[in-house]
Scaffold this active site. Structure first.
Site, PDB file in Angstrom:
ATOM      1  N   ASN A 391       4.231  -3.821   3.925  1.00 40.36           N
ATOM      2  CA  ASN A 391       4.608  -5.034   4.635  1.00 40.36           C
ATOM      3  C   ASN A 391       3.585  -6.143   4.377  1.00 40.36           C
ATOM      4  O   ASN A 391       3.866  -7.110   3.669  1.00 40.36           O
ATOM      5  CB  ASN A 391       4.723  -4.743   6.134  1.00 40.36           C
ATOM      6  N   ASP A 392       2.374  -5.974   4.898  1.00 40.87           N
ATOM      7  CA  ASP A 392       1.379  -7.038   4.772  1.00 40.87           C
ATOM      8  C   ASP A 392       1.032  -7.357   3.317  1.00 40.87           C
ATOM      9  O   ASP A 392       0.739  -8.499   2.982  1.00 40.87           O
ATOM     10  CB  ASP A 392       0.101  -6.646   5.518  1.00 40.87           C
ATOM     11  N   THR A 393       1.101  -6.343   2.439  1.00 38.40           N
ATOM     12  CA  THR A 393       0.684  -6.566   1.053  1.00 38.40           C
ATOM     13  C   THR A 393       1.708  -7.369   0.261  1.00 38.40           C
ATOM     14  O   THR A 393       1.463  -7.729  -0.877  1.00 38.40           O
ATOM     15  CB  THR A 393       0.439  -5.235   0.331  1.00 38.40           C
ATOM     16  N   ALA A 432      -1.339  -5.440  10.231  1.00 30.39           N
ATOM     17  CA  ALA A 432      -2.079  -6.629  10.636  1.00 30.39           C
ATOM     18  C   ALA A 432      -1.409  -7.311  11.824  1.00 30.39           C
ATOM     19  O   ALA A 432      -1.957  -8.221  12.413  1.00 30.39           O
ATOM     20  CB  ALA A 432      -2.208  -7.593   9.469  1.00 30.39           C
TER      21      ALA A 432
END
Lengths: 465, 107
Positions: A391-393, A432
């Site tokens: 997700n965050d990456t 995050a």
């Protein structure tokens, strides 16, 4: 040549193997051999120690020593051998912690042993540093373990006046060090032990789970420094070399890791990153844009028409243990003449290189694994970007939203592909704790469910078509 | 301040440079094994733990020394085994050489 000289030569040999091992760990081909070389050097050093006289007599308590080592073997081998791959980071944390604890105990015991002979101030200072850093590392690693093992919340723990309290405890530790230096009080040494443990806990609490790998690397370096301090106290070159090597390379490694996350080390350590969840977690937003979801079968059809597919794995893949099915899907697509790559973000998962380890376990040839920059090139001509549990990456906010906490982190630009598919358990935001715009992109299709189940259904659907 | 301290300080300083130098160019895929491998190496505190237990003359020293030996043994053994387990999976696949382009994979 006296026996002591001979044994010190053997120690020199062991120290050399450690340097060679770290060097070997720098390349995939020689890494495993390097690790074995260091293990061999370690065994040689331990065996030699049984024969090395201390204080002018042969060592006491040999049976007790052997018992201690056997306990270590009996506990550590099965744990290290059979714990699931996803639990690797916490294993490293706990094994690092006990090393820090041992270093602190060595320093304390040596102080008790030589106290009668009124050691010089610098010896006391070495002891104090060994206790402070070793205990700090022990307590910090224990909390990191608890966070990764989900024995406690992985989110940063914050409370009012946190920095002030940490500052006061840190100052108290420094005052205690000064006190012991002047008075050589053994009681105060125990006070320092308590304060260092407290400091370790307080330091780690506000650090979010996603940043814990960097933290472990830092604590690893600290343990190295504590070991080096014990080496000074005991007068052992072997301990000084090994501890310093780990301390120096560990600090550099920590910097490299934080750089890979596009953030500075102080930012990771002190900003309580991810404390607030800014994502709503709803499938529809206030401005009316909603996400589009599809079935595994829809995606199978989409993949069947593609000529180039990039998989972008994340922690969700590790959790669902879907790596074998993912490879099966890749093999299937390849047999249909579709090109498949795995785009690996350096900090995908819970530790750097996590995805490489995970996919290697499923026998994915490492030629198919492409690093972030190359993945972004491949994505420009890709038909489908299949985001599996990441997700965050892949969050474009890291590029366009200056207010986002992850702003500046390099990402994999999944949105460059014709179509983006997310395999997600729910709308819950990533580690995050921030919303991902890409989910609302018209190119994007979401498939909800456990990654492994979804992949299994996709494999079946591709086979059937 | 004796000569011994100076000698230890020399070793310490030089080792810092060695430590930084040897890992300066490690690819990011090896960051975790490297962290785990160096974790095993600081398990050398086992040698220090054995030394203090071997010199212990009081009950307190014996207990603390014994505890240190157990903790250090856990560190050494666990460290090396975990690292080996990670690296076991980094074997290059025999059929496709590293230099080979992606084309030969796609069959």
């Amino acid at each position: 040549m006296s026996r002591v000289t001979l044994i010190d030569l053997i120690y020199l040999f062991s120290a050399t193997t450690f340097v060679l091992a770290l060097k070997g760990l720098g390349s995939p081909k020689r890494a495993r051999l390097g690790n074995m070389v260091a293990a061999f050097g370690m065994v040689v050093a331990v065996v030699a120690t049984f024969f090395r006289p201390v204080d002018g007599h042969a060592i006491y308590h040999v049976p007790l020593m052997i018992l201690g080592i056997v306990i270590g073997l009996v506990v550590a081998v099965p744990v290290a051998r059979f714990v699931k791959m996803t639990a690797m980071p916490q294993l490293v944390a706990i094994f690092n912690g006990v090393g820090g604890g041992a270093a602190a105990l060595v320093s304390i015991t040596e102080f008790m042993h030589i106290k009668a002979s009124h050691p010089a101030t610098y010896v006391a200072l070495e002891v104090l540093l060994g206790v402070l850093i070793g205990t700090f590392s022990f307590a910090g690693s224990a909390i990191s373990f608890a966070k990764l093992q989900e024995l406690m919340t992985g989110r940063p723990v914050t409370y009012p006046g946190q920095q002030v309290i940490n500052g006061v405890v840190g100052l108290a530790a420094l005052v205690t060090i000064g006190w012991v230096l002047v008075s050589a009080s053994q009681t105060m040494l125990w006070v320092l032990l308590g304060l260092s443990a407290m400091l370790g806990v307080l330091f780690v609490l506000p650090i979010g789970g996603a940043d814990v790998p960097v933290l472990i690397s830092l604590l690893n370096a600290f343990t190295g420094v504590a070991v080096a301090a014990s080496g000074f106290t005991l007068g052992s070159n072997l301990l000084i070399v090994a501890g310093t090597l780990v301390g120096a390379s560990g600090l550099l490694l920590t910097r490299l890791m934080s750089k890979a996350m596009g953030r500075s080390l102080p930012n990771i350590l002190f900003s309580a990153f991810g404390a607030t969840v800014t994502a709503s977690g709803a499938t529809e937003r206030a401005d009316g844009r909603s996400v589009r979801s599809g079935s595994p079968e829809d995606i199978a059809i989409m993949l069947g028409f593609a000529s180039r597919v990039v998989f972008i794995p994340g922690y969700g893949l590790a959790v669902s243990q879907g790596q074998h099915v993912l490879r099966e899907l890749a093999d299937l697509l390849e047999s249909k003449g579709i090109e498949v790559f795995y785009g690996i973000h350096p900090v995908a998962g819970r530790m750097p290189g996590h995805m490489n380890v995970l996919l290697a376990e499923a026998n994915v040839p490492y030629e198919q694994l492409v690093e972030m920059d190359e993945a972004n090139t491949e994505l420009q001509t890709a038909d489908v970007a299949l985001v599996v549990g990441a997700n965050d990456t892949v969050n474009p906010a890291a590029v366009d939203d200056k207010t986002s906490p992850i702003y500046g982190m390099p990402i994999i630009h999944a949105d460059l592909a014709e179509n983006v598919v997310f395999l997600k358990r729910s709308m819950r935001p990533g580690f995050a704790g921030i919303e991902n715009e890409l989910l609302y992109n018209p190119k994007t299709t979401l498939v909800f469910g456990d990654a492994k189940d979804t992949l299994t259904k996709m494999v079946a659907a591709v086979k059937a078509s | 301040m004796g000569n011994a301290l100076l000698q230890y300080a020399t070793v310490f300083m030089l080792t810092i440079f060695v430590g930084v130098e040897i890992i300066a160019k490690v690819p990011s895929i090896l960051h975790t094994p490297l962290m785990s491998g160096s974790n095993a190496i600081h398990g050398v505190i086992l040698v220090g733990s054995m030394t203090i237990l071997g010199a212990a003359t009081t009950n307190a020293e014996e207990i603390l020394g014994f505890l240190a030996v157990i903790l250090a043994a856990l560190n050494v053994v666990g460290g090396f085994v975990v690292t080996d387990r990670m690296l076991e999976m980094f074997k290059p696949k025999a059929k496709t050489p590293k230099a080979g382009s992606t084309s030969e994979v796609a069959k």
